[in-house]
Design a protein around this motif. Structure first.
Motif, PDB file in Angstrom:
ATOM      1  N   ALA A  32     -28.827 -22.379  -4.797  1.00 53.95           N
ATOM      2  CA  ALA A  32     -29.556 -23.650  -4.819  1.00 53.95           C
ATOM      3  C   ALA A  32     -30.914 -23.486  -5.509  1.00 53.95           C
ATOM      4  N   GLY A  33     -31.512 -22.308  -5.347  1.00 53.05           N
ATOM      5  CA  GLY A  33     -32.818 -22.054  -5.932  1.00 53.05           C
ATOM      6  C   GLY A  33     -32.822 -21.947  -7.447  1.00 53.05           C
ATOM      7  N   PRO A  52     -30.350 -28.646 -13.145  1.00 48.78           N
ATOM      8  CA  PRO A  52     -30.577 -29.937 -12.491  1.00 48.78           C
ATOM      9  C   PRO A  52     -30.235 -29.874 -11.000  1.00 48.78           C
ATOM     10  N   PRO A  53     -30.998 -30.568 -10.151  1.00 46.92           N
ATOM     11  CA  PRO A  53     -30.774 -30.484  -8.708  1.00 46.92           C
ATOM     12  C   PRO A  53     -29.345 -30.789  -8.274  1.00 46.92           C
ATOM     13  N   LEU A  54     -28.706 -31.800  -8.868  1.00 48.73           N
ATOM     14  CA  LEU A  54     -27.350 -32.137  -8.454  1.00 48.73           C
ATOM     15  C   LEU A  54     -26.361 -31.044  -8.850  1.00 48.73           C
ATOM     16  N   VAL A  55     -26.576 -30.433 -10.005  1.00 49.18           N
ATOM     17  CA  VAL A  55     -25.709 -29.331 -10.432  1.00 49.18           C
ATOM     18  C   VAL A  55     -25.893 -28.135  -9.494  1.00 49.18           C
ATOM     19  N   ALA A  56     -27.140 -27.814  -9.197  1.00 47.36           N
ATOM     20  CA  ALA A  56     -27.417 -26.710  -8.285  1.00 47.36           C
ATOM     21  C   ALA A  56     -26.828 -26.981  -6.905  1.00 47.36           C
ATOM     22  N   ALA A  57     -26.889 -28.240  -6.465  1.00 48.39           N
ATOM     23  CA  ALA A  57     -26.311 -28.602  -5.178  1.00 48.39           C
ATOM     24  C   ALA A  57     -24.802 -28.382  -5.173  1.00 48.39           C
ATOM     25  N   GLY A  58     -24.127 -28.810  -6.246  1.00 44.89           N
ATOM     26  CA  GLY A  58     -22.692 -28.611  -6.342  1.00 44.89           C
ATOM     27  C   GLY A  58     -22.323 -27.142  -6.346  1.00 44.89           C
ATOM     28  N   LEU A  59     -23.087 -26.327  -7.083  1.00 45.00           N
ATOM     29  CA  LEU A  59     -22.822 -24.891  -7.126  1.00 45.00           C
ATOM     30  C   LEU A  59     -23.043 -24.253  -5.754  1.00 45.00           C
ATOM     31  N   ALA A  60     -24.082 -24.670  -5.066  1.00 46.03           N
ATOM     32  CA  ALA A  60     -24.367 -24.116  -3.736  1.00 46.03           C
ATOM     33  C   ALA A  60     -23.260 -24.448  -2.753  1.00 46.03           C
ATOM     34  N   LEU A  61     -22.768 -25.677  -2.789  1.00 43.86           N
ATOM     35  CA  LEU A  61     -21.680 -26.065  -1.889  1.00 43.86           C
ATOM     36  C   LEU A  61     -20.383 -25.353  -2.249  1.00 43.86           C
ATOM     37  N   ALA A 106     -29.268 -32.169  -3.165  1.00 46.63           N
ATOM     38  CA  ALA A 106     -29.964 -32.452  -4.419  1.00 46.63           C
ATOM     39  C   ALA A 106     -31.345 -33.056  -4.158  1.00 46.63           C
ATOM     40  N   HIS A 107     -31.427 -33.932  -3.163  1.00 49.53           N
ATOM     41  CA  HIS A 107     -32.725 -34.513  -2.809  1.00 49.53           C
ATOM     42  C   HIS A 107     -33.694 -33.423  -2.366  1.00 49.53           C
ATOM     43  N   TRP A 148     -37.663 -24.263  -4.799  1.00 37.41           N
ATOM     44  CA  TRP A 148     -37.235 -23.192  -3.894  1.00 37.41           C
ATOM     45  C   TRP A 148     -37.504 -23.533  -2.441  1.00 37.41           C
ATOM     46  N   ARG A 149     -38.492 -24.364  -2.199  1.00 40.72           N
ATOM     47  CA  ARG A 149     -38.802 -24.752  -0.823  1.00 40.72           C
ATOM     48  C   ARG A 149     -37.651 -25.558  -0.218  1.00 40.72           C
ATOM     49  N   GLY A 150     -37.069 -26.444  -1.009  1.00 40.85           N
ATOM     50  CA  GLY A 150     -35.906 -27.181  -0.553  1.00 40.85           C
ATOM     51  C   GLY A 150     -34.703 -26.273  -0.390  1.00 40.85           C
ATOM     52  N   ALA A 151     -34.549 -25.293  -1.282  1.00 35.99           N
ATOM     53  CA  ALA A 151     -33.436 -24.351  -1.178  1.00 35.99           C
ATOM     54  C   ALA A 151     -33.527 -23.543   0.107  1.00 35.99           C
TER      55      ALA A 151
END
Length: 267
Positions: free
Chosen positions: A52-53, A60-69, A129-130, A136-139
């Protein structure tokens, strides 16, 4: 081996794809496994947080979110997602208890289960993503919530909860955790999430009542996530006559989605 050691090995083998060798499924080990579930998934949660980080690298946040999930699903062998789909199909079968259990044992995914998977993953991805809008703080918060969501299983398996007929996982885990221990675990992981949230809320410049509100919401995210899993357990108990592995897996996904959504309110 001590009960805690055997329980940690069982938790690792149950909640992650990390090889754990021979496991003991006796009552003491099962209880310890449920109470140590957040510890067992810490390596996976850390990996999810690292992926996610990648928003810090320009992903992009949504791409990172998808990869993290995707990493989370792979690291847990997709068991919790499979459980969510099966339990929704079973509860929505609309026939008697035997029919519902038969639908859940088939292993295929019906339209209701498929819709549940899509919608829950969509909500999780949007919420992650939000949070990743804060880098990194959100991650860090996402990683903490992944670990905390596994504590919901202890709430689902408190003493007095019956296992579903024919469920080996249910016989091993369900009804093994004293309620006080489950609540203490929930309080501990809530503190973990609050600590993980501190860099994020500090970066937002929150002070006074706004800061206190954000930290309270962070703690509530864990409790509301676990309560959502308990509501699923209670519904399954009425329809199925007890709790099985699918209910536990579905509870994890519901707890994670709920806690992520609540956390978006804090930020």
């Amino acid at each position: 081996m001590t009960a805690a050691g055997a329980g940690l090995r069982l938790a690792v083998g149950t909640f992650t794809r990390i090889p754990s060798g021979t496991v003991d499924t006796g009552p003491a080990s099962a209880r310890a496994a449920l109470l140590l579930a957040p510890v067992a998934v810490l390596p996976l949660a850390a990996l999810v947080g690292l992926v996610a980080g990648t928003v810090e690298l320009g992903v992009p946040p949504l791409v990172a979110a998808g990869l993290a999930l995707a990493v989370l699903a792979h690291g847990s062998r997709g068991m919790h997602l499979d459980g969510l789909a099966d339990v929704v199909d079973g509860l929505g079968a609309g026939w008697d208890r035997e029919r519902a259990l038969e639908v859940m044992r088939r292993g295929d995914v019906g339209p209701m289960g498929a819709a549940a998977l899509v919608l829950v993953l969509l909500v999780q991805a949007a919420a992650v993503a939000h949070l990743l809008g804060e880098g990194w703080r959100g991650a860090l918060v996402v990683a903490a919530l992944v670990a905390a969501s596994r504590a919901a299983c202890a709430r689902q398996c408190t003493v007095g909860t019956p296992p579903a007929a024919g469920s080996r996982l249910g016989r091993a885990f369900v009804g093994s955790v004293p309620p006080a221990a489950a609540w203490l675990l929930q309080s501990a992981v809530a503190l973990l999430v609050v600590a993980a949230c501190w860099p994020l809320v500090a970066s937002l410049g929150l002070e006074g009542q706004e800061l206190a509100r954000a930290l309270v919401v962070a703690a509530l995210a864990v409790g509301l996530g676990a309560q959502a899993a308990v509501l699923l357990r209670d519904r399954a108990t009425r329809v199925l006559g007890g709790v099985n592995g699918d209910v536990l897996g579905g509870g994890v996904e519901i707890a994670l989605a709920t806690s992520l959504v609540v956390m978006t309110v804090a930020t």
